[in-house]
Design an enzyme around this catalytic site. Structure first.
Site, PDB file in Angstrom:
ATOM      1  N   ARG A  18       0.819  -1.216   0.000  1.00  0.00           N
ATOM      2  CA  ARG A  18       0.000   0.000   0.000  1.00  0.00           C
ATOM      3  C   ARG A  18       0.852   1.265   0.000  1.00  0.00           C
ATOM      4  O   ARG A  18       0.567   2.204  -0.745  1.00  0.00           O
ATOM      5  CB  ARG A  18      -0.952   0.008   1.195  1.00  0.00           C
ATOM      6  N   ASN A  36      -6.128  -2.732   2.240  1.00  0.00           N
ATOM      7  CA  ASN A  36      -6.159  -4.171   2.453  1.00  0.00           C
ATOM      8  C   ASN A  36      -7.605  -4.597   2.582  1.00  0.00           C
ATOM      9  O   ASN A  36      -8.442  -3.841   3.084  1.00  0.00           O
ATOM     10  CB  ASN A  36      -5.418  -4.549   3.734  1.00  0.00           C
TER      11      ASN A  36
END
Length: 94
Positions: A18, A36
């Site tokens: 990320r 996520n």
């Protein structure tokens, strides 16, 4: 402007996917978000000029230096006019 939603499967959580996605998006000029998911995948939305979005979709197939990408699902969506790029929290498991 175009928009793509990707869902990335593999070893992609806990490996800076990320954060690397956010910095790569900033470098390419793509807007959107990444998060996520409870099932172990990572979901991202990329929006902006076609070349920036396509570069981020291509990046998703490789991911961060520590990630292992097994599969990337890509869906075309209508742009919403997003600006900036953020890491969103993982959705709650219900």
């Amino acid at each position: 402007m175009i928009r793509r939603r990707v869902v990335v499967s593999g070893d992609v959580q806990g490996v800076y996917f990320r954060d690397t996605c956010r910095t790569t998006a900033a470098d390419t000029g793509a807007a959107g978000w990444v998060r996520n998911r409870p099932d172990g995948t990572v979901e991202a939305v990329f929006e902006g000029p076609p070349e920036a979005v396509e570069r981020m979709v291509a990046w998703s197939h490789e991911g961060s230096r520590l990630s292992i990408v097994d599969r990337v699902e890509v869906v075309e969506e209508e742009p919403e006019g997003l600006t900036g790029f953020e890491i969103r929290p993982t959705p709650w498991r219900g």
